[in-house]
Each structure stands twice: as structure tokens, then as C-alpha cells.
Design an enzyme around this catalytic site. Structure first.
Site, PDB file in Angstrom:
ATOM      1  N   CYS A   1       2.736  -0.114  -8.536  1.00  0.00           N
ATOM      2  CA  CYS A   1       1.649  -0.775  -7.822  1.00  0.00           C
ATOM      3  C   CYS A   1       0.455   0.142  -8.034  1.00  0.00           C
ATOM      4  CB  CYS A   1       1.987  -0.964  -6.350  1.00  0.00           C
ATOM      5  SG  CYS A   1       2.744   0.470  -5.559  1.00  0.00           S
TER       6      CYS A   1
ATOM      7  N   TRP B   1       4.278   4.026  -4.158  1.00  0.00           N
ATOM      8  CA  TRP B   1       5.143   4.431  -3.052  1.00  0.00           C
ATOM      9  C   TRP B   1       5.247   3.378  -1.957  1.00  0.00           C
ATOM     10  CZ3 TRP B   1       1.660   9.271  -3.039  1.00  0.00           C
ATOM     11  CH2 TRP B   1       0.379   8.961  -2.535  1.00  0.00           C
TER      12      TRP B   1
ATOM     13  N   ARG C   1       2.499   6.062   7.267  1.00  0.00           N
ATOM     14  CA  ARG C   1       2.634   4.624   7.463  1.00  0.00           C
ATOM     15  C   ARG C   1       3.049   4.260   8.879  1.00  0.00           C
ATOM     16  NH1 ARG C   1      -0.170   4.722   3.833  1.00  0.00           N
ATOM     17  NH2 ARG C   1       0.289   4.254   1.641  1.00  0.00           N
TER      18      ARG C   1
END
Lengths: 575, 545
Positions: free
Chosen positions: A334, A338, A380
Site C-alpha cells: 500500500c 503496514w 493505531r
């Protein structure tokens, strides 16, 4: 903090409709509420690290309000009689729920009753090298490399990696310089049946015209490590527009003119910012009070959440099909490789290999594609007070994909929904060191293995709670490659995660729990049967203490649980 | 009329059958008076037997001389038949068209069907009103409608308050839509409260009243008690009904009753909802957004929610408020029955057994005069403007499925039973769902000339297939959640033909296996225990120790 008395707590997520009165305590790790009712003295414990926000809505005549929103989507409403107390509690909670340093995290103070040896052993419970061996690696196609020892080439990668046999150190290092954050192509999964592989990396730093010979050689090497195919797929999991925009920043995607024998495929999974706001919308849908069917369906559509889940699953399906049906290797990336890459690779592995559908296999998969490959757990999942733009429900989406699959393949997974939800909680709660930090190097530097515990042995110990009673290793859907249908109507809102209210009240009958209890009883009966059969004639059979048939734990024969109350939104006017 | 006249080409070879998720079958297509049959000469492929009455609509397509007929069925299945030869194809399609739209009921298959199974119990006599209502205190079975002269849509026997005589009933019938005077629907043993149903009162614009109607309704209340009237229409719709002679109970005339209005859709709206839903379900290429917006636009799930909510309300009035309830809409043959029958599923554990559910369908739908013939004449693929057809019964079954899903251990039957009833309501070899009322069934002599579906169902093999392995009798009231998150699309009907059910079937078998194995073990252990006990009494050594 001094306990605050006469506080009212309303925990709608556990089905409470009326607030209970009690005392509120704050410890270093928990908010604790103890009910006044002398008969129940019910205690509610909320881990500070599970709190995602503490709001103080305007005061009401009966007191000042606090609203605790948690990372598992529970919401606690608290009413404090004195405004001063409320302000104090609010200030303390804001501070306690937003630790600034790793040293403040719960996993460093959490001390389950295990000794040092057990703690150390807990960290070797999952052995990634053993799993590579299970898939037949190393072999004459894929070899282990020491290039990232001491995290020299890529600080967010693990130190132990597998690469194509024909890739020299020079090629690897050269390729890593041409990739975002140095994340060069490495092996995620090797499919023994077709010899095709799933590899992962980050985007190339190609800009509009840049190229790198080593990187081109690296992709050639990936292709050569699959004797059955003369090309590879490069799956860019981003929407094509995003990938193109990245070129302006000197990044981008592989130019098919420069790389021979690649087929580029865009999947269109949106970025972390889109996902963050989408999840907020689906949480709001779950929290709606008495919505109409139109409100609900419109909210579901407007959130876009299921569309994103479908995109992630579609990415996995594309990769699995390429590897299993076409025998073609796939390189997945991407931007940084990750987030979306971890999602796509791990979904593909779940589809390709039945081992990852077992309890232990699922742990291995998370440990490999997420933990070891440097998914940024602490950023995240907001383990520390930090940039809110870094927060995004990336692994939530993976867990949900697995849940959606389990709805289509009820016998294919050894674990149940409870396992997925528990895992979700542990990922956010910071109770164990397993998901701490953002990469392997960071965890090593923090000496987490010495200072905290691994979550996996704990989950394994409780595995009877997490077992799917319908799982049968020999059944066809437990074997081989899963081929899910990803038409939109197969996706449902994950009530178990987003709708605690509907989950817990009223207590519906769960066929899975019922079947688990039946199976447990069958096991006891089997034992009793063996005992009886072992007894010789005239032996001591009468000393056997047998339990009565039908005394299953958890199943109440003839006396079913009290019925749930009628739906709340029915207001009957007085006659 | 002879069927042969309608069959221009009785048989064509080399026809290819396409069905989603199944291999294509090539074989010979035969048309009989009631069936479309496709059989291949291979032994191992299944034959297709399709009742003409199951066909909802057909489309023809031609590519060169190869014609295709797309057959859309009332059970929502869509199949394609490739027929070589333009003429054959045209003949077959016009024959199917004619045979699937026969006007006369007496030409329907049930009048020609002879059972290939042994009838153990004649289903036509399985659910007689005198067996069901006989014991209700304060109620009697009136024969006022024996010749259907008082109410055309009522059965010959109806349960009414003991104190109300037949003359009063006759007078009340003139004040209620379709002559449907209030009758007993359900008696709640726990507290003696009752649920009644009726047609709307014919108050008209002048506010006409009927003393006998007031007397009848009040006779159902215990001294000092009050009741609720649940009108399934909104206040506006009920107001508008006055202009056409209908109306609602004015509180001034019924002071002991409190009226509650709900908004259940009328039948033509429901038909439109079904058509939209099925259209959405049949397009596999939708994006997620489009699917969700089409699902929403169909309003099907909203209808499910509203019906269930109203049923919960009725049940709540009876069980929680300890009040009696009268339910009506306009005619009292559609939404009214959805509410009264679902409320019984919630309140009465008997209705959750296989036999009890049959009784419920018999009492609250068939005897209560739901016009099955009209409502089920077309299904989701009808391309004519909906007139009388509507999925009223299908919505009821959907609501039962929702409750079954939420209480998977409290029903003696499984989903298959509901699907079976859906299929047979629309097309069947049995006479049960023919006609629009008891009067129709009597005129058609259905009990003498056709076989009852219940005769088929109530045989050990079939009962086993329909029973729920998780069932444990639950004597309590079960309150379903009506929150939208708790109501799912009924995949077993609406996605049935668009998915492979292999994995779900496997899961079901595994579940059955777990439970059967457990039963087997219990039996073994129990018998061993008995043997041990016997040994203990015989063996003096053991007795001493």
C-alpha cells in the site's frame, strides 16, 4: 483520589435501563464503581487504558455528568452530585486515560500470578520460525536472510525474514532504498500446493519517472522463486487515484514499462483517515436509541463501513485466487506496507491455509503479519496520548473480515466470535505486552519480554471459552482454500462488537453456547461410560459418584432463563 | 376444458436447464396439465418437476434459432431453459403462460393430485374449532354463521362471549366491515385476558353507533377492567375511512377502551415492497451502497419491524398490563391477522410447537378468512399492476423467522417449516391454501376432493425433517427485540437461490450430530446405570459394603 459517594452509573451497554447508585473510586489503573445496594454490591471496573474519551456534558439539576466512551465501544454515563467532584474526577480521568510514556502503561504493572520462568516461556509460545517451517520454508526457492540483523536495513521489519533465493544482499539493500521506510519485498506466506507465494513491501519511491535496478531485480527474483509462473501480480491495495497522487511526492507505484513480467492490480481500500471516520459513523449507528429501520439502514450505508470491509475481503480473495487457482505469486503493498498490506496478506492467509483458522494458527498469523511486520499498534490503537490522526481501526477491520467469513463458513473456524472480541479488547487494553509499541525493534528496546507478559498463553489456557462447537477439522470447509461470496448481501453489521446493548439485553439464546455445553456434557458422559465399562463384575462400581444426566452446566432444563423484558420503545399510554 | 388443448408441443428434446450454483442439465422437456418436467436420461441427475401454478412470469429470448425461456417462480427461483427451435420455444412458452394462469380453481392441481403416501391422520379434521375453544370460560361457540349468511369470510363456528346471543351478533355484523363482528382470537390462561379481532366499525361520517357492538365488546371485559383497541391504521387513514363508510370506535361510545393507532401498510404497498426487495436480491453486481439503499428503499425490513412491534404491543397489553385487546384494521383479514397470530407466538408456547403452529395457521389465517387465493395469486415477479395480491402471509412467516432466530431453542420446528408454508401458500399439490375463506373451501368441497397439507406434514418422516434439534420446551412469554440491528434479511427465502447453501447445511448437520450423539450417550449411560443398580441388589457382597 478520595472516593466520591452517591454517584449514579448507567451502563447501557450491559443492558442497564436504570442508573444504580454507588461509590466511585479511581485507582492507578481502573475506575471502580461499587453499588450501594447491600444485596448485590455489584462492582464495575473500567480500565483507564480502555477509555477513549471522557466528556463532561452540561450539568443537570440532579448533578454533573460524565460520559466515558471506551475503546470496546461501551459507554458509561456517570452522574456526580457535586460539580466540584465531577471536575476533579474528570481531570484525573483525562490524565489517567492518556498515558504519555510507555512506562505508564498497564502491561508494565499488570502482574498475573506467574513466575519468571513462566513469563519467559510465555514469549516463546508462538514460534514464527516453526510456522515458516510448517509451510516448507526455507527451501530451494525461499531462504532466510540476515540482512536485517539489528534492524540495520529496515527498522520497522523483524530481524528474521525470508527472501527469494536468487536475491543477493546487494539487491535487497538496493531495493530497500527504493521503498518507503526501507520496507523491501519479503515473504509473508508460501503456498506449498502451487509453490506460489504472498510477499509484502511498501510503495516504491518512483515518483513520475524514477526507477531502481535492484528493485526491478528483486521483483524478478520473487517471480523466479515460483517455477510455475512467468509473471507476478503486484497488488496495490490503494485506490488508483491515491497511488497516482503519491507520485507527486516522489512515491507511487510500479511502472509496468520498467518492471518486466508484472501485472499491476489496484484494489481500492481507503486510507486510515477514511476508515477512522467511517468507524465513528458505524459506532454512532450502534448507539442510536430506537432508530427506525430506515434510519438504521441509511446510517449503515452512510457509514460506508461494510463497503470498506468488503474491499479488504476482496483484496484477500484476489490474492488467494491468484496463489491457489492460478499459481501466481503476489507482491502486496500500500503506502508504507503496514496497514492495508497487513490486512490483505492476513486475509489471504486465512483463506489459503486451514491452519490459520485454528486457535493457535490465528495467533501465529497475527503475530506474523501484524506484530512482527511492524503494524503500528501503539499509534493505531492510541496506547499513548499522541497524534489522533495516527489512530485508525485497521486490525478491527481484519477481525471483522474473519467474523464475516465465519458467518458464511460456520464450521471452518476453530475459534468463536468471543475470541475475536476478546482479542480486540486486548489489542486496545495494554494489559499484555504483546501489542505494545510499533515494531519489533521498539519492543526489544523497551525490554517488554522482561517487563510484561505475552497474551497468547493466557488465551490458550482459556481456549474452552473460545472454541467454536461446530468446528470439525475433517469437514470440507475446514480444509483447503475458502472461497467466500463477497456479494454485498453477505455482509452484516457486526452486532457483537458494535452493539453491546442488543447483544446483552435481552439475553437471547445462543445456539453456539448451547452446543458447547452439550459437547462438554457428552465428554463427561464418555468418561463415565469408560469408567463403567472398566468396572469388573462385582467390582466397586457402586462407589462411583455419577452426576445426573441433564445437569449440564449452562443449560437449564425445563427452567429456561427469565424472559427478557418487552422492547423499550413501546409506550403504552395509561388506560 | 381439456388441458391438451393448451399444450401445443408436449415434448422437446435437447433442452438445457440453467440454474444458479447447479450444473446445467440437458434433457427432454415435457409439459403435462400441471407440471413442467425436465428429465435427462442419466440416472444420477435430478429431474425438474415444476408446478405450472408456481410460475409467476416468463420471458422469451431468441439468439438465432435458439430460444430461451426464463421462468420466474413464485418461490423466487429463476431458471432458464434453452430450447432448440423457434417454433418449439414459442409453443412451449405460450403453453406455460396459459397453464400457469388458469382461471378456474377447480382445474388446479390439488383436485387431480392423489397422495403417494399413507394418510395417517386426515389433516382436514385435525384442527376443529370445537376441539380448540371448548374449554374457555365465559365464551361459547356460536353457530350463527353456519351457512355463512352473517359473515362471508368467517368460519361456521366462532367463539363469542357467553352472554351475547346470536341475534346480537347478527346486529353487530351489520356494523362491522364485511360482517366481521368481534370474535375471540386468543385467551391468555395466565390472567384470563383475551385478544379479539374484527373488521372496522362502520361509523361513517355521521358517527353512527351500535349499542349491540358496544355491549358485545364490553361483555369481554371483567368487572372494573379496561381494554385496548389496536387499530393497525394511522389516525389519518382511519379518519379517511369514515368517508367510505368505515371508521373507528369513538372513545365517547367505548369509554372503557383506549385506542392505539399503528401504521401497518396495506396490501398493495406490501406487494410493491416485495417486488423491490426481490429485485434488489437478484442483482449480484450491486455495490454495497446500492444494495443497502435498495434494501432500504424496498421498505421490506421496515414492514417486518412495524408488524413485529405491533404484535409485541398487543402481547404487552395482555401479559404486562393485564388488559384485553381488540385488534382491527379495515377489513380485518390482513394486518389484523399478522398482529393477532404473532402475538400468540410471543405469548403462547403451544404455538411454537409444530402442531400448535399448524393450529395457529389454521385458526388465525385459514379459518379467519385471509384471502389466500387472491393474495398469493402472484408473487414478486408479477408484472401486472398489483390488485389483490400481497405478501401478507409471507411477512408473517418472516416475522416468525425473526423470533425463531432470536430464540433458536424455543421453537419445536426449524426454518424449513416456514419455508415449506411459504411455498405451499403460493403453489401446492394440497388443497389447504385454496380459496379465500371457509365458505369458498366448503363450496369447492376441498376436504372431500383434495388432500390437506397437514396430512402430509403430520407423518413421522416429515415431522423429523421439520423439527428443530435445539428445541427445549420454554413455557414463558418470549419478547423479541424489534431493534433494526436485530432484524435480518430472511436469507433462507430471499437469497435461497442466489447462494450455495452447502456450508450452512454442513453446519446444520454438525449441530444435529452433536445433539444426537449426546442423546445416544445419555441412553447408554442410563442403561448402564440401571444394570449396575440391578447388580447391586442381586449381589450380596456389594450390598454389605
Amino acid at each position: 483520589v478520595i472516593p466520591v459517594e452517591n454517584v449514579r452509573l448507567l451502563d447501557r451497554s450491559s443492558g442497564q435501563r436504570k442508573a444504580s447508585v454507588g461509590t466511585l473510586y479511581l485507582s492507578a489503573t481502573h475506575t471502580i464503581f461499587v453499588e450501594n445496594n447491600p444485596e448485590t454490591r455489584k462492582e464495575t471496573w473500567v480500565l483507564h487504558s480502555m477509555v477513549s474519551s471522557v466528556d463532561r456534558p452540561p450539568s443537570t439539576p440532579s448533578g454533573s455528568q460524565l460520559v466515558l466512551r471506551c475503546k470496546d465501544f461501551r459507554v458509561y454515563q456517570i452522574l456526580v452530585p457535586q460539580e466540584r467532584d465531577c471536575v476533579d474526577v474528570h481531570a484525573s480521568l483525562v490524565r489517567l486515560s492518556r498515558p504519555e510514556k510507555y512506562s505508564e502503561l498497564y502491561c508494565l504493572s499488570f502482574n498475573p500470578s506467574v513466575n519468571k520462568e513462566e513469563r519467559e516461556a510465555s514469549w516463546s509460545f508462538i514460534d514464527l520460525m516453526a510456522d515458516y517451517k510448517r509451510m516448507g520454508v526455507p527451501n530451494n526457492l525461499w531462504v532466510s536472510t540476515t540482512v536485517n540483523n539489528e534492524y540495520r536495513v529496515c527498522d520497522t521489519y523483524p530481524s528474521e525474514l525470508f527472501v527469494p533465493k536468487s536475491a543477493s544482499t546487494g539487491v535487497i539493500v538496493g531495493s530497500s532504498r527504493f521503498r518507503s521506510r526501507g520496507r523491501f519485498p519479503a515473504l509473508s506466506y508460501f503456498h506449498q500446493d502451487t509453490l506460489a507465494a504472498v510477499c509484502r513491501c511498501s510503495q516504491p519511491l518512483s515518483g513520475f519517472s524514477g526507477r531502481c535496478q535492484e528493485d526491478e531485480l528483486m521483483l524478478q527474483a520473487v517471480m523466479k522463486s515460483n517455477p510455475g509462473s512467468d509473471y507476478i501480480y503486484v497488488v496495490d491495495t490503494r485506490p488508483k487515484l491515491n497511488a497516482m497522487a503519491n507520485r507527486a511526492a516522489g512515491k507511487g507505484y510500479e511502472n509496468e514499462d520498467h518492471y518486466t513480467n508484472i501485472k499491476l492490480q489496484f484494489i481500492g481500500i481507503e486510507n486510515i483517515h477514511v476508515m477512522r471516520s467511517s468507524q465513528q459513523k458505524i459506532i454512532d449507528v450502534g448507539e442510536m436509541r430506537a432508530p427506525s429501520m430506515s434510519d438504521f439502514l441509511w446510517g449503515l450505508e452512510n457509514s460506508g463501513w461494510l463497503k470498506h470491509i468488503k474491499a479488504v475481503l476482496d483484496a484477500g480473495v484476489f490474492i488467494a485466487r491468484a496463489v491457489a487457482d492460478e499459481g501466481v505469486s503476489v507482491l502486496v503493498h500500500c503506502s508504507d506496507g503496514w496497514d492495508r498490506t497487513a490486512q490483505a496478506c492476513s486475509v489471504a492467509s486465512i483463506l489459503l491455509d486451514p491452519f490459520y483458522r485454528t486457535l493457535r494458527g490465528f495467533m501465529v498469523l497475527i503475530e506474523r503479519d501484524w506484530v512482527s511486520f511492524g503494524h503500528k499498534f501503539s499509534h493505531r490503537y492510541a496506547h499513548l496520548d499522541g497524534d489522533p490522526k495516527e489512530v485508525s481501526p485497521v486490525i478491527d477491520q481484519f477481525l471483522e473480515c474473519v467474523w464475516q467469513l465465519s458467518e458464511q463458513f460456520p464450521c471452518a473456524f476453530e475459534f468463536n466470535e468471543r475470541f475475536l472480541i476478546t482479542l480486540h479488547t486486548y489489542i486496545y487494553s495494554c494489559q499484555y505486552g504483546s501489542f505494545m509499541g510499533n515494531c519489533q525493534k521498539e519492543r526489544r528496546d523497551l525490554r517488554l519480554r522482561e517487563r510484561s507478559h505475552s497474551v497468547w498463553p493466557q488465551l490458550w489456557k482459556d481456549r474452552s471459552d473460545y472454541t467454536n462447537p461446530l468446528y470439525q477439522a475433517e469437514q470440507s470447509q475446514s480444509q483447503g482454500v475458502l472461497k467466500p461470496n463477497t456479494s454485498p448481501f453477505y455482509f452484516k453489521m457486526w452486532k457483537g462488537l458494535y452493539n453491546h446493548v442488543e447483544k446483552s439485553v435481552p439475553p437471547r439464546q445462543s445456539p453456539a453456547d448451547y452446543l458447547s455445553a452439550v459437547r462438554e456434557e457428552s465428554q463427561q458422559l464418555e468418561e463415565e461410560l469408560t469408567n463403567h465399562q472398566e468396572v469388573a463384575p462385582g467390582g466397586t462400581a457402586h462407589q462411583h459418584q455419577h452426576h445426573q444426566p441433564g445437569s449440564r452446566q449452562g443449560i437449564q432444563h425445563n427452567t429456561p432463563p427469565p424472559p427478557p423484558p418487552p422492547p423499550t420503545n413501546l409506550e403504552i399510554p395509561p388506560v | 376444458m381439456e388441458f391438451a388443448e393448451l399444450i401445443k408441443t408436449p415434448r422437446v428434446d435437447g433442452v438445457v436447464l440453467h440454474r444458479p450454483f447447479l450444473p446445467t442439465v440437458e434433457g427432454t422437456l415435457c409439459l403435462t396439465g400441471h407440471h413442467l418436467i425436465l428429465s435427462s436420461r442419466q440416472d444420477n441427475t435430478e429431474e425438474l418437476w415444476l408446478l405450472h401454478s408456481n410460475i409467476d412470469s416468463i420471458e422469451k429470448r431468441f439468439v438465432g434459432s435458439l430460444g430461451s425461456i426464463i421462468v420466474k417462480c413464485k418461490d423466487l427461483r429463476v431458471i432458464q431453459l434453452d430450447i432448440p427451435g423457434m417454433e418449439e420455444c414459442l409453443n412451449i412458452s405460450s403453453s406455460i403462460e396459459a397453464l400457469s394462469t388458469l382461471d378456474s380453481v377447480s382445474l388446479m392441481y390439488p383436485f387431480f393430485y392423489r397422495p403417494m403416501f399413507e394418510v395417517i391422520e386426515d389433516g382436514w379434521n385435525s384442527f376443529l374449532p370445537q376441539d380448540f375453544y371448548w374449554w374457555f370460560y365465559e365464551w361459547r361457540l356460536s353457530e350463527v354463521n353456519t351457512d355463512f349468511s352473517v359473515c362471508l369470510s368467517y368460519p361456521p363456528l366462532v367463539a363469542v362471549p357467553k352472554d351475547v346471543d346470536d341475534d346480537t351478533l347478527r346486529k353487530v355484523s351489520t356494523f362491522r366491515h364485511g360482517g366481521r363482528f368481534p370474535v375471540l382470537s386468543y385467551y391468555h390462561k395466565k390472567n384470563g385476558m383475551v385478544m379479539m379481532r374484527a373488521g372496522q366499525p362502520l361509523t361513517g361520517t355521521n358517527g353512527r353507533r351500535c349499542k349491540e357492538d358496544e355491549k358485545l365488546i364490553n361483555a369481554t371485559l371483567r368487572p372494573g377492567k379496561r381494554g385496548y383497541i389496536i387499530d393497525t391504521r394511522t389516525v389519518n387513514v382511519a379518519q379517511q375511512a369514515k368517508a367510505r363508510g368505515g371508521g373507528f370506535e369513538l372513545e365517547a361510545n367505548y369509554p372503557q377502551w383506549r385506542r392505539i393507532h399503528k401504521a401497518l401498510e396495506r396490501s398493495n404497498v406490501l406487494q410493491d415492497s416485495l417486488i423491490k426487495l426481490v429485485e434488489a436480491c437478484n442483482d449480484q453486481n450491486h455495490s454495497m451502497d446500492r444494495w443497502l439503499s435498495k434494501l432500504e428503499a424496498s421498505s421490506w425490513q421496515s414492514n417486518v419491524k412495524e408488524i413485529l412491534t405491533t404484535a409485541c404491543l398487543a402481547a404487552q397489553c395482555i401479559d404486562r398490563e393485564g388488559a384485553s385487546v381488540l385488534v382491527h384494521g379495515t377489513e380485518g383479514t390482513d394486518s389484523t391477522l399478522q398482529v393477532t397470530s404473532l402475538a400468540q407466538i410471543i405469548l403462547d408456547p403451544t404455538c411454537r410447537t409444530i402442531r400448535g403452529f399448524q393450529g395457529l395457521v389454521e385458526r388465525e389465517w385459514l379459518q379467519a378468512g385471509h384471502p389466500f387465493q387472491q393474495r398469493c395469486s402472484q408473487s414478486a415477479f408479477s408484472n401486472t399492476k398489483p390488485r389483490v395480491e400481497a405478501p401478507v402471509f409471507l411477512l408473517f412467516l418472516d416475522c416468525v423467522w425473526q423470533i425463531l432466530r432470536q430464540f433458536p431453542c424455543s421453537f419445536e420446528f426449524c426454518e424449513s417449516f416456514l419455508v415449506l408454508l411459504f411455498e405451499h401458500a403460493y403453489a401446492s399439490q394440497f388443497g389447504t391454501f385454496l380459496g379465500n375463506s371457509a365458505a369458498d373451501r366448503s363450496k369447492l368441497s376441498l376436504p372431500e376432493k383434495t388432500v390437506s397439507l397437514w396430512s402430509w406434514v403430520n407423518r413421522p418422516q416429515e415431522l423429523e425433517r421439520l423439527s428443530n434439534p435445539l428445541y427445549e420446551a420454554n413455557s414463558l412469554v418470549i419478547w423479541p427485540s424489534v431493534a433494526p440491528q436485530s432484524l435480518l434479511l430472511w436469507e433462507g427465502v430471499f437469497l435461497r437461490w442466489n447462494r450455495s447453501s452447502k456450508c450452512l447445511d454442513e453446519a446444520y448437520e454438525e449441530m444435529v450430530h452433536i445433539i444426537e450423539y449426546n442423546k445416544e450417550l445419555q441412553n447408554k449411560v442410563n442403561s448402564l446405570r440401571r444394570q449396575l443398580a440391578e447388580l447391586e441388589t442381586e449381589d450380596p457382597l456389594l450390598q454389605e459394603s
